[in-house]
Scaffold this motif. Sequence first.
Motif, PDB file in Angstrom:
ATOM      1  N   VAL A 243       0.881  -1.096   0.103  1.00 14.50           N
ATOM      2  CA  VAL A 243       0.002   0.022  -0.006  1.00 14.50           C
ATOM      3  C   VAL A 243       0.878   1.193   0.196  1.00 14.50           C
ATOM      4  O   VAL A 243       0.701   2.249  -0.759  1.00 14.50           O
ATOM      5  CB  VAL A 243      -0.964  -0.016   1.174  1.00 14.50           C
ATOM      6  N   MET A 244       1.826   1.412   0.742  1.00 17.47           N
ATOM      7  CA  MET A 244       3.165   2.345   0.830  1.00 17.47           C
ATOM      8  C   MET A 244       3.479   2.627  -0.419  1.00 17.47           C
ATOM      9  O   MET A 244       3.627   3.772  -0.951  1.00 17.47           O
ATOM     10  CB  MET A 244       3.927   2.090   1.863  1.00 17.47           C
ATOM     11  N   PHE A 245       3.941   1.753  -1.048  1.00 14.70           N
ATOM     12  CA  PHE A 245       4.657   1.648  -2.361  1.00 14.70           C
ATOM     13  C   PHE A 245       3.499   2.214  -3.337  1.00 14.70           C
ATOM     14  O   PHE A 245       3.837   3.221  -4.116  1.00 14.70           O
ATOM     15  CB  PHE A 245       4.978   0.407  -2.828  1.00 14.70           C
ATOM     16  N   LEU A 246       2.423   1.875  -3.444  1.00  9.81           N
ATOM     17  CA  LEU A 246       1.323   2.327  -4.238  1.00  9.81           C
ATOM     18  C   LEU A 246       0.956   3.938  -3.951  1.00  9.81           C
ATOM     19  O   LEU A 246       0.877   4.487  -4.801  1.00  9.81           O
ATOM     20  CB  LEU A 246      -0.083   1.460  -3.950  1.00  9.81           C
ATOM     21  N   LEU A 247       1.118   4.402  -2.557  1.00 10.48           N
ATOM     22  CA  LEU A 247       0.677   5.559  -2.255  1.00 10.48           C
ATOM     23  C   LEU A 247       1.744   6.253  -2.850  1.00 10.48           C
ATOM     24  O   LEU A 247       1.575   7.369  -3.470  1.00 10.48           O
ATOM     25  CB  LEU A 247       0.613   5.701  -0.799  1.00 10.48           C
ATOM     26  N   LEU A 248       3.053   5.869  -2.596  1.00 12.91           N
ATOM     27  CA  LEU A 248       4.141   6.855  -3.296  1.00 12.91           C
ATOM     28  C   LEU A 248       4.246   7.004  -4.444  1.00 12.91           C
ATOM     29  O   LEU A 248       4.393   8.152  -5.271  1.00 12.91           O
ATOM     30  CB  LEU A 248       5.517   6.091  -2.790  1.00 12.91           C
ATOM     31  N   SER A 249       3.942   5.813  -5.371  1.00 15.94           N
ATOM     32  CA  SER A 249       3.874   5.835  -6.932  1.00 15.94           C
ATOM     33  C   SER A 249       2.899   6.855  -7.280  1.00 15.94           C
ATOM     34  O   SER A 249       2.864   7.608  -8.272  1.00 15.94           O
ATOM     35  CB  SER A 249       3.830   4.585  -7.449  1.00 15.94           C
TER      36      SER A 249
END
Length: 310
Positions: A243-249
């Motif tokens: 989720v964090m990765f998605l948010l950042l992207s």
Amino acid sequence: MLISAVLPCYNEEKVLPMTYGELTAELQKITDEYEMIFVDDGSRDGTCRLLKEFAGRDSHVKYISFSRNFGKESAMLAGLRYSSGEFTVIMDSDLQHPPELIGQMLEFGRQGYDQVIAQRDRTGDKRWGSFFARAYYRLVDRLIDVELTDGIGDFRMLSRKALDALLTMNEYNRFSKGLFSWIGFKEKIISYRNRSRAAGESKWSFRSLVHYGVDGVLSFNNKPLRFCIFIGGFAILLSLLYVMFLLLSILFKGIDLPGYFTTIFTICFFGGVQLISLGIVGEYVGRIYYEVKRRPHYLVDETNFDQARK
Ligand code: UDP
Ligand code: MG
């Protein structure tokens, strides 16, 4: 009584006369103070008739006949409860456990060993069978707290002390390999060459072996439950990272194309994890259900034991 031999039998009419003959010959060599306890586990063939016939002409023969098939574990338990010997030998009734070993076992028993265990090699086993068995033992060794060894089964001699200890355990779901190992005491392992069954056929199908394997793991502790918790935790951690990765992207690159693949994958994967965990919890609940009912392990239909004794 010096030696009691306990033999569970289920549809063994083809091999029983041979077993009775060989065992008698072997025990007679050692002593006259022995009894053979045959437990007829609800056989549908002539097993019970044969046992009565043996008992009619030989006072060393005792039989217990169940009202239906209760399984080998229950049959062994019944035999052990009725056993009055100073030493008790548990063996299969199909001559796969060679009676010649009893003399040697008794020797070690007299030297003070409480469990003399016969370990078979895997000569003549089906290749796949022994491959699965070995893999199973490796896996189970990590999962449960008692130690199981490959090739060690129910063929063993117990001292009175070990037997009494074993009989204090009254659980409904019995996994005797685990129970034997749980009681401890001084053990001696002797090995013998594997034999194939003298006559009749094996009662184990692949399916029943798988069930037995699951029983073995689940009846001994709650590590599988803990395993669910770990997997769940790991899954949550992974999804948080994702989720964090998605948010950042999204922050840096803007909204991407809808991720059909990843969504489906996650749903399936975690669906699977949840089902497995639920299944394991369910198994334990089921076991608790059986234990709290406190049903007897077996029902005796006929026996030549004095019923009042037990
Ligand atoms: N047995 C039993 N009840 C059952 C199944 C088996 O008492 O429901 C007995 C059977 O008569 C034999 C022993 O357990 O004396 C071992 O069974 P089997 O030889 O079929 O197993 P295998 O040697 O193939 O593992
Ligand atoms: Mg057998």
